[in-house]
Design a protein around this motif. Structure first.
Motif, PDB file in Angstrom:
ATOM      1  N   CYS A 194       0.839  -1.212   0.000  1.00 32.76           N
ATOM      2  CA  CYS A 194       0.000   0.000   0.000  1.00 32.76           C
ATOM      3  C   CYS A 194       0.864   1.249   0.000  1.00 32.76           C
ATOM      4  O   CYS A 194       0.568   2.229  -0.703  1.00 32.76           O
ATOM      5  CB  CYS A 194      -0.918   0.010   1.219  1.00 32.76           C
ATOM      6  N   PHE A 195       1.957   1.228   0.749  1.00 32.88           N
ATOM      7  CA  PHE A 195       2.844   2.385   0.814  1.00 32.88           C
ATOM      8  C   PHE A 195       3.527   2.628  -0.532  1.00 32.88           C
ATOM      9  O   PHE A 195       3.629   3.777  -0.987  1.00 32.88           O
ATOM     10  CB  PHE A 195       3.879   2.194   1.922  1.00 32.88           C
ATOM     11  N   VAL A 196       3.984   1.565  -1.187  1.00 30.09           N
ATOM     12  CA  VAL A 196       4.618   1.703  -2.499  1.00 30.09           C
ATOM     13  C   VAL A 196       3.604   2.230  -3.516  1.00 30.09           C
ATOM     14  O   VAL A 196       3.926   3.103  -4.331  1.00 30.09           O
ATOM     15  CB  VAL A 196       5.228   0.357  -2.950  1.00 30.09           C
ATOM     16  N   MET A 197       2.373   1.736  -3.467  1.00 29.76           N
ATOM     17  CA  MET A 197       1.335   2.228  -4.368  1.00 29.76           C
ATOM     18  C   MET A 197       1.040   3.712  -4.088  1.00 29.76           C
ATOM     19  O   MET A 197       0.869   4.505  -5.016  1.00 29.76           O
ATOM     20  CB  MET A 197       0.060   1.394  -4.212  1.00 29.76           C
ATOM     21  N   LEU A 198       1.014   4.087  -2.827  1.00 30.94           N
ATOM     22  CA  LEU A 198       0.806   5.482  -2.453  1.00 30.94           C
ATOM     23  C   LEU A 198       1.921   6.370  -2.995  1.00 30.94           C
ATOM     24  O   LEU A 198       1.661   7.452  -3.526  1.00 30.94           O
ATOM     25  CB  LEU A 198       0.720   5.618  -0.928  1.00 30.94           C
ATOM     26  N   LEU A 199       3.165   5.904  -2.882  1.00 32.73           N
ATOM     27  CA  LEU A 199       4.287   6.670  -3.424  1.00 32.73           C
ATOM     28  C   LEU A 199       4.155   6.858  -4.933  1.00 32.73           C
ATOM     29  O   LEU A 199       4.409   7.949  -5.452  1.00 32.73           O
ATOM     30  CB  LEU A 199       5.611   5.980  -3.100  1.00 32.73           C
ATOM     31  N   PHE A 200       3.746   5.803  -5.640  1.00 31.59           N
ATOM     32  CA  PHE A 200       3.552   5.922  -7.087  1.00 31.59           C
ATOM     33  C   PHE A 200       2.462   6.931  -7.408  1.00 31.59           C
ATOM     34  O   PHE A 200       2.630   7.782  -8.284  1.00 31.59           O
ATOM     35  CB  PHE A 200       3.205   4.569  -7.707  1.00 31.59           C
ATOM     36  N   LEU A 201       1.335   6.854  -6.719  1.00 29.10           N
ATOM     37  CA  LEU A 201       0.236   7.778  -7.001  1.00 29.10           C
ATOM     38  C   LEU A 201       0.616   9.213  -6.676  1.00 29.10           C
ATOM     39  O   LEU A 201       0.230  10.144  -7.383  1.00 29.10           O
ATOM     40  CB  LEU A 201      -1.017   7.355  -6.223  1.00 29.10           C
ATOM     41  N   TRP A 202       1.404   9.407  -5.627  1.00 33.09           N
ATOM     42  CA  TRP A 202       1.860  10.749  -5.292  1.00 33.09           C
ATOM     43  C   TRP A 202       2.790  11.276  -6.377  1.00 33.09           C
ATOM     44  O   TRP A 202       2.712  12.432  -6.765  1.00 33.09           O
ATOM     45  CB  TRP A 202       2.553  10.735  -3.936  1.00 33.09           C
TER      46      TRP A 202
ATOM     47  N   GLY B 203      -2.728  -0.464  -9.492  1.00 33.43           N
ATOM     48  CA  GLY B 203      -3.071  -1.854  -9.177  1.00 33.43           C
ATOM     49  C   GLY B 203      -1.987  -2.824  -9.597  1.00 33.43           C
ATOM     50  O   GLY B 203      -1.666  -3.779  -8.872  1.00 33.43           O
ATOM     51  N   GLY B 204      -1.397  -2.590 -10.764  1.00 37.03           N
ATOM     52  CA  GLY B 204      -0.306  -3.442 -11.221  1.00 37.03           C
ATOM     53  C   GLY B 204       0.909  -3.352 -10.323  1.00 37.03           C
ATOM     54  O   GLY B 204       1.539  -4.368  -9.992  1.00 37.03           O
ATOM     55  N   ILE B 205       1.254  -2.146  -9.900  1.00 39.35           N
ATOM     56  CA  ILE B 205       2.380  -1.960  -8.985  1.00 39.35           C
ATOM     57  C   ILE B 205       2.113  -2.662  -7.659  1.00 39.35           C
ATOM     58  O   ILE B 205       2.995  -3.316  -7.099  1.00 39.35           O
ATOM     59  CB  ILE B 205       2.663  -0.463  -8.791  1.00 39.35           C
ATOM     60  N   TYR B 206       0.900  -2.577  -7.165  1.00 34.87           N
ATOM     61  CA  TYR B 206       0.515  -3.232  -5.910  1.00 34.87           C
ATOM     62  C   TYR B 206       0.695  -4.739  -6.017  1.00 34.87           C
ATOM     63  O   TYR B 206       1.331  -5.371  -5.167  1.00 34.87           O
ATOM     64  CB  TYR B 206      -0.933  -2.866  -5.586  1.00 34.87           C
ATOM     65  N   VAL B 207       0.169  -5.333  -7.079  1.00 32.39           N
ATOM     66  CA  VAL B 207       0.248  -6.793  -7.251  1.00 32.39           C
ATOM     67  C   VAL B 207       1.689  -7.244  -7.455  1.00 32.39           C
ATOM     68  O   VAL B 207       2.135  -8.213  -6.838  1.00 32.39           O
ATOM     69  CB  VAL B 207      -0.649  -7.247  -8.427  1.00 32.39           C
ATOM     70  N   VAL B 208       2.431  -6.533  -8.298  1.00 32.48           N
ATOM     71  CA  VAL B 208       3.827  -6.908  -8.548  1.00 32.48           C
ATOM     72  C   VAL B 208       4.652  -6.785  -7.277  1.00 32.48           C
ATOM     73  O   VAL B 208       5.478  -7.666  -6.973  1.00 32.48           O
ATOM     74  CB  VAL B 208       4.420  -6.052  -9.693  1.00 32.48           C
ATOM     75  N   PHE B 209       4.432  -5.742  -6.499  1.00 25.00           N
ATOM     76  CA  PHE B 209       5.182  -5.598  -5.253  1.00 25.00           C
ATOM     77  C   PHE B 209       4.842  -6.723  -4.280  1.00 25.00           C
ATOM     78  O   PHE B 209       5.744  -7.245  -3.602  1.00 25.00           O
ATOM     79  CB  PHE B 209       4.927  -4.236  -4.609  1.00 25.00           C
ATOM     80  N   LEU B 210       3.573  -7.108  -4.207  1.00 21.85           N
ATOM     81  CA  LEU B 210       3.214  -8.228  -3.339  1.00 21.85           C
ATOM     82  C   LEU B 210       3.919  -9.508  -3.776  1.00 21.85           C
ATOM     83  O   LEU B 210       4.388 -10.291  -2.941  1.00 21.85           O
ATOM     84  CB  LEU B 210       1.701  -8.437  -3.324  1.00 21.85           C
ATOM     85  N   LEU B 211       4.009  -9.732  -5.066  1.00 24.16           N
ATOM     86  CA  LEU B 211       4.721 -10.912  -5.560  1.00 24.16           C
ATOM     87  C   LEU B 211       6.217 -10.822  -5.252  1.00 24.16           C
ATOM     88  O   LEU B 211       6.841 -11.832  -4.911  1.00 24.16           O
ATOM     89  CB  LEU B 211       4.486 -11.081  -7.060  1.00 24.16           C
TER      90      LEU B 211
ATOM     91  N   VAL C  50       7.644  -9.335  -2.694  1.00 22.27           N
ATOM     92  CA  VAL C  50       7.913  -9.569  -1.268  1.00 22.27           C
ATOM     93  C   VAL C  50       7.490 -10.957  -0.799  1.00 22.27           C
ATOM     94  O   VAL C  50       7.639 -11.284   0.371  1.00 22.27           O
ATOM     95  CB  VAL C  50       7.280  -8.482  -0.370  1.00 22.27           C
ATOM     96  N   GLY C  51       6.960 -11.770  -1.703  1.00 22.09           N
ATOM     97  CA  GLY C  51       6.729 -13.169  -1.359  1.00 22.09           C
ATOM     98  C   GLY C  51       5.304 -13.585  -1.097  1.00 22.09           C
ATOM     99  O   GLY C  51       5.078 -14.704  -0.630  1.00 22.09           O
ATOM    100  N   VAL C  52       4.328 -12.747  -1.367  1.00 21.46           N
ATOM    101  CA  VAL C  52       2.930 -13.143  -1.171  1.00 21.46           C
ATOM    102  C   VAL C  52       2.513 -14.019  -2.353  1.00 21.46           C
ATOM    103  O   VAL C  52       2.602 -13.597  -3.502  1.00 21.46           O
ATOM    104  CB  VAL C  52       2.006 -11.918  -1.051  1.00 21.46           C
ATOM    105  N   ARG C  53       2.112 -15.235  -2.058  1.00 20.66           N
ATOM    106  CA  ARG C  53       1.687 -16.181  -3.087  1.00 20.66           C
ATOM    107  C   ARG C  53       0.313 -16.746  -2.699  1.00 20.66           C
ATOM    108  O   ARG C  53       0.219 -17.753  -2.006  1.00 20.66           O
ATOM    109  CB  ARG C  53       2.670 -17.338  -3.226  1.00 20.66           C
ATOM    110  N   PRO C  54      -0.784 -16.088  -3.143  1.00 20.72           N
ATOM    111  CA  PRO C  54      -2.119 -16.520  -2.712  1.00 20.72           C
ATOM    112  C   PRO C  54      -2.481 -17.925  -3.175  1.00 20.72           C
ATOM    113  O   PRO C  54      -3.290 -18.585  -2.529  1.00 20.72           O
ATOM    114  CB  PRO C  54      -3.066 -15.496  -3.319  1.00 20.72           C
ATOM    115  N   TRP C  55      -1.903 -18.399  -4.262  1.00 21.97           N
ATOM    116  CA  TRP C  55      -2.241 -19.748  -4.730  1.00 21.97           C
ATOM    117  C   TRP C  55      -1.647 -20.822  -3.835  1.00 21.97           C
ATOM    118  O   TRP C  55      -1.994 -21.981  -3.957  1.00 21.97           O
ATOM    119  CB  TRP C  55      -1.796 -19.952  -6.179  1.00 21.97           C
ATOM    120  N   ARG C  56      -0.780 -20.454  -2.893  1.00 18.82           N
ATOM    121  CA  ARG C  56      -0.219 -21.429  -1.952  1.00 18.82           C
ATOM    122  C   ARG C  56      -1.004 -21.498  -0.647  1.00 18.82           C
ATOM    123  O   ARG C  56      -0.726 -22.353   0.190  1.00 18.82           O
ATOM    124  CB  ARG C  56       1.227 -21.073  -1.629  1.00 18.82           C
TER     125      ARG C  56
END
Length: 91
Positions: free
Chosen positions: A31-39, A68-76, A78-84
């Motif tokens: 969320c913070f990285v997405m906020l920085l991009f939007l700013w 949204g793309g930046i949010y998802v890519v950043f989550l990937l 940092v290791g978030v893998r929802p399919w696991r």
């Protein structure tokens, strides 16, 4: 929602599983990285008001999809893998 959470936690009905704190930190970081991009990507209000309706629509769509793309890519990253994630079956 917070009242329900604190009541369930107080009575011992809800116990957080291992790993929730890491997931919450990853979500807040994304969320913070997405906020920085939007700013960074924001335009001046006067520029926004000078645009026509379609320019505003396209700019807004671009910002929504890019953020949204930046949010998802950043989550990937940092290791978030929802399919696991596995939900235990309660019988």
């Amino acid at each position: 929602a917070s009242l329900l959470f604190f009541t369930l936690k107080k009575h011992g009905i809800y116990r957080a599983s291992k790993g929730w704190s890491l997931l919450l930190m990853q979500l807040f970081a994304a969320c913070f990285v997405m906020l920085l991009f939007l700013w960074w990507a924001k335009d001046d209000v006067n520029t926004w008001l000078a645009w026509g309706a379609m320019d505003r629509v396209w700019n807004l769509l671009w910002l929504i999809f890019a953020a949204g793309g930046i949010y998802v890519v950043f989550l990937l990253i940092v290791g978030v893998r929802p399919w696991r994630w596995k939900v235990p079956v309660v019988e």
